[in-house]
Write a protein that holds these residues in place. Structure first.
Motif, PDB file in Angstrom:
ATOM      1  N   ASP A  46       0.859  -1.171   0.000  1.00 46.09           N
ATOM      2  CA  ASP A  46       0.000   0.000   0.000  1.00 46.09           C
ATOM      3  C   ASP A  46       0.905   1.234   0.000  1.00 46.09           C
ATOM      4  O   ASP A  46       2.122   1.116  -0.048  1.00 46.09           O
ATOM      5  CB  ASP A  46      -0.962  -0.009   1.193  1.00 46.09           C
ATOM      6  N   HIS A  47       0.327   2.406   0.050  1.00 45.80           N
ATOM      7  CA  HIS A  47       1.118   3.639   0.009  1.00 45.80           C
ATOM      8  C   HIS A  47       2.149   3.707   1.133  1.00 45.80           C
ATOM      9  O   HIS A  47       3.248   4.225   0.938  1.00 45.80           O
ATOM     10  CB  HIS A  47       0.202   4.872   0.075  1.00 45.80           C
ATOM     11  N   ALA A  48       1.815   3.208   2.306  1.00 47.40           N
ATOM     12  CA  ALA A  48       2.717   3.309   3.457  1.00 47.40           C
ATOM     13  C   ALA A  48       4.002   2.520   3.249  1.00 47.40           C
ATOM     14  O   ALA A  48       5.057   2.905   3.751  1.00 47.40           O
ATOM     15  CB  ALA A  48       2.006   2.820   4.719  1.00 47.40           C
ATOM     16  N   LYS A  49       3.955   1.411   2.520  1.00 46.15           N
ATOM     17  CA  LYS A  49       5.124   0.542   2.335  1.00 46.15           C
ATOM     18  C   LYS A  49       5.627   0.534   0.894  1.00 46.15           C
ATOM     19  O   LYS A  49       6.457  -0.301   0.537  1.00 46.15           O
ATOM     20  CB  LYS A  49       4.778  -0.891   2.744  1.00 46.15           C
ATOM     21  N   LEU A  50       5.144   1.433   0.072  1.00 49.76           N
ATOM     22  CA  LEU A  50       5.469   1.422  -1.350  1.00 49.76           C
ATOM     23  C   LEU A  50       6.962   1.580  -1.631  1.00 49.76           C
ATOM     24  O   LEU A  50       7.464   1.095  -2.644  1.00 49.76           O
ATOM     25  CB  LEU A  50       4.679   2.515  -2.070  1.00 49.76           C
ATOM     26  N   GLN A  51       7.701   2.205  -0.711  1.00 47.28           N
ATOM     27  CA  GLN A  51       9.139   2.378  -0.928  1.00 47.28           C
ATOM     28  C   GLN A  51       9.873   1.038  -0.939  1.00 47.28           C
ATOM     29  O   GLN A  51      10.997   0.954  -1.422  1.00 47.28           O
ATOM     30  CB  GLN A  51       9.753   3.329   0.113  1.00 47.28           C
ATOM     31  N   LEU A  52       9.244  -0.027  -0.418  1.00 53.79           N
ATOM     32  CA  LEU A  52       9.855  -1.359  -0.421  1.00 53.79           C
ATOM     33  C   LEU A  52       9.622  -2.124  -1.716  1.00 53.79           C
ATOM     34  O   LEU A  52      10.111  -3.236  -1.886  1.00 53.79           O
ATOM     35  CB  LEU A  52       9.329  -2.185   0.756  1.00 53.79           C
ATOM     36  N   LEU A  53       8.884  -1.538  -2.647  1.00 53.14           N
ATOM     37  CA  LEU A  53       8.619  -2.164  -3.938  1.00 53.14           C
ATOM     38  C   LEU A  53       9.530  -1.519  -4.979  1.00 53.14           C
ATOM     39  O   LEU A  53       9.531  -0.300  -5.151  1.00 53.14           O
ATOM     40  CB  LEU A  53       7.147  -1.979  -4.303  1.00 53.14           C
ATOM     41  N   GLU A  54      10.311  -2.339  -5.659  1.00 50.33           N
ATOM     42  CA  GLU A  54      11.320  -1.830  -6.593  1.00 50.33           C
ATOM     43  C   GLU A  54      11.056  -2.357  -7.996  1.00 50.33           C
ATOM     44  O   GLU A  54      10.436  -3.405  -8.178  1.00 50.33           O
ATOM     45  CB  GLU A  54      12.712  -2.268  -6.135  1.00 50.33           C
ATOM     46  N   VAL A  55      11.566  -1.626  -8.980  1.00 43.82           N
ATOM     47  CA  VAL A  55      11.437  -2.037 -10.373  1.00 43.82           C
ATOM     48  C   VAL A  55      12.677  -2.838 -10.757  1.00 43.82           C
ATOM     49  O   VAL A  55      13.801  -2.362 -10.614  1.00 43.82           O
ATOM     50  CB  VAL A  55      11.283  -0.826 -11.308  1.00 43.82           C
ATOM     51  N   HIS A  56      12.454  -4.054 -11.220  1.00 43.18           N
ATOM     52  CA  HIS A  56      13.560  -4.905 -11.691  1.00 43.18           C
ATOM     53  C   HIS A  56      13.529  -4.936 -13.210  1.00 43.18           C
ATOM     54  O   HIS A  56      12.467  -5.105 -13.816  1.00 43.18           O
ATOM     55  CB  HIS A  56      13.404  -6.320 -11.131  1.00 43.18           C
ATOM     56  N   HIS A  57      14.684  -4.741 -13.821  1.00 45.97           N
ATOM     57  CA  HIS A  57      14.803  -4.840 -15.272  1.00 45.97           C
ATOM     58  C   HIS A  57      15.087  -6.300 -15.616  1.00 45.97           C
ATOM     59  O   HIS A  57      16.128  -6.839 -15.229  1.00 45.97           O
ATOM     60  CB  HIS A  57      15.923  -3.933 -15.785  1.00 45.97           C
ATOM     61  N   LYS A  58      14.186  -6.936 -16.319  1.00 42.45           N
ATOM     62  CA  LYS A  58      14.297  -8.365 -16.605  1.00 42.45           C
ATOM     63  C   LYS A  58      15.576  -8.709 -17.357  1.00 42.45           C
ATOM     64  O   LYS A  58      16.162  -9.761 -17.121  1.00 42.45           O
ATOM     65  CB  LYS A  58      13.084  -8.833 -17.405  1.00 42.45           C
ATOM     66  N   ASN A  59      16.008  -7.836 -18.262  1.00 41.05           N
ATOM     67  CA  ASN A  59      17.223  -8.122 -19.025  1.00 41.05           C
ATOM     68  C   ASN A  59      18.463  -7.474 -18.402  1.00 41.05           C
ATOM     69  O   ASN A  59      19.524  -7.461 -19.018  1.00 41.05           O
ATOM     70  CB  ASN A  59      17.058  -7.687 -20.487  1.00 41.05           C
ATOM     71  N   ASN A  60      18.323  -6.949 -17.199  1.00 42.80           N
ATOM     72  CA  ASN A  60      19.412  -6.315 -16.440  1.00 42.80           C
ATOM     73  C   ASN A  60      20.013  -5.097 -17.129  1.00 42.80           C
ATOM     74  O   ASN A  60      21.108  -4.674 -16.791  1.00 42.80           O
ATOM     75  CB  ASN A  60      20.517  -7.332 -16.106  1.00 42.80           C
ATOM     76  N   ASN A  61      19.298  -4.511 -18.081  1.00 47.99           N
ATOM     77  CA  ASN A  61      19.750  -3.295 -18.748  1.00 47.99           C
ATOM     78  C   ASN A  61      18.887  -2.138 -18.246  1.00 47.99           C
ATOM     79  O   ASN A  61      17.736  -1.993 -18.658  1.00 47.99           O
ATOM     80  CB  ASN A  61      19.632  -3.442 -20.270  1.00 47.99           C
ATOM     81  N   HIS A  62      19.441  -1.317 -17.384  1.00 50.82           N
ATOM     82  CA  HIS A  62      18.684  -0.224 -16.774  1.00 50.82           C
ATOM     83  C   HIS A  62      18.370   0.903 -17.748  1.00 50.82           C
ATOM     84  O   HIS A  62      17.606   1.792 -17.422  1.00 50.82           O
ATOM     85  CB  HIS A  62      19.447   0.327 -15.561  1.00 50.82           C
ATOM     86  N   HIS A  63      18.947   0.852 -18.933  1.00 51.27           N
ATOM     87  CA  HIS A  63      18.648   1.871 -19.939  1.00 51.27           C
ATOM     88  C   HIS A  63      17.522   1.417 -20.868  1.00 51.27           C
ATOM     89  O   HIS A  63      17.033   2.204 -21.667  1.00 51.27           O
ATOM     90  CB  HIS A  63      19.903   2.202 -20.744  1.00 51.27           C
ATOM     91  N   ASP A  64      17.132   0.147 -20.779  1.00 55.03           N
ATOM     92  CA  ASP A  64      16.056  -0.391 -21.606  1.00 55.03           C
ATOM     93  C   ASP A  64      14.737  -0.198 -20.867  1.00 55.03           C
ATOM     94  O   ASP A  64      14.316  -1.033 -20.075  1.00 55.03           O
ATOM     95  CB  ASP A  64      16.320  -1.878 -21.880  1.00 55.03           C
ATOM     96  N   ASN A  65      14.092   0.934 -21.136  1.00 55.54           N
ATOM     97  CA  ASN A  65      12.853   1.301 -20.449  1.00 55.54           C
ATOM     98  C   ASN A  65      11.740   1.557 -21.459  1.00 55.54           C
ATOM     99  O   ASN A  65      11.382   2.696 -21.727  1.00 55.54           O
ATOM    100  CB  ASN A  65      13.088   2.544 -19.585  1.00 55.54           C
ATOM    101  N   PRO A  66      11.168   0.490 -22.017  1.00 59.01           N
ATOM    102  CA  PRO A  66      10.108   0.662 -23.014  1.00 59.01           C
ATOM    103  C   PRO A  66       8.845   1.232 -22.379  1.00 59.01           C
ATOM    104  O   PRO A  66       8.565   0.975 -21.207  1.00 59.01           O
ATOM    105  CB  PRO A  66       9.869  -0.762 -23.527  1.00 59.01           C
ATOM    106  N   PRO A  67       8.089   2.018 -23.120  1.00 63.59           N
ATOM    107  CA  PRO A  67       6.886   2.650 -22.569  1.00 63.59           C
ATOM    108  C   PRO A  67       5.829   1.649 -22.108  1.00 63.59           C
ATOM    109  O   PRO A  67       5.048   1.940 -21.210  1.00 63.59           O
ATOM    110  CB  PRO A  67       6.351   3.516 -23.705  1.00 63.59           C
TER     111      PRO A  67
END
Length: 119
Positions: A46-67
């Motif tokens: 929920d909003h209170a714990k949202l900082q514990l949710l992170e975005v993982h890049h499946k191909n490990n390329n942090h520059h590959d951010n498709p819309p």
């Protein structure tokens, strides 16, 4: 008093611009696209714990951010760390940058001889 109001208005404007800039980032986009659930352990957030949710890049390329977000998945902090640990384990860990060789010691290799010598 006038200067205080101007300063406050400027701070509010900067905060709003900062929020808009962050909204354009891939994390904000991912949080809008996907439900707030860890893709590994299924923990919900929920909003209170949202900082514990992170975005993982499946191909490990942090520059590959498709819309459409097909390279992203939301993971809790613990599962995200575990996912990156798996990658490091596959590559081999080392403090000096070299890959670690596999262990070759086998404590039971000479077990038959050890048992025979005890008799």
């Amino acid at each position: 008093m006038e200067k205080t109001n101007e300063r406050l208005d400027r701070l509010v404007l900067e905060a709003r611009r900062g929020a808009e800039t962050r909204e354009q980032g891939y994390r904000a986009k991912a949080l809008k696209l996907f439900p707030w659930v860890c893709g590994r352990c299924a923990r919900t957030f929920d909003h209170a714990k949202l900082q514990l949710l992170e975005v993982h890049h499946k191909n490990n390329n942090h520059h590959d951010n498709p819309p459409d977000g097909h390279n992203w998945e939301l993971l809790c902090t613990y599962c995200h760390e575990n996912e990156h640990s798996k990658v490091k384990d596959m590559e081999g860990r080392s403090d000096i940058g070299n890959t670690v060789t596999a262990a070759t010691f086998s404590p039971f290799a000479d077990l038959k001889t050890m048992i025979a010598s005890k008799k």
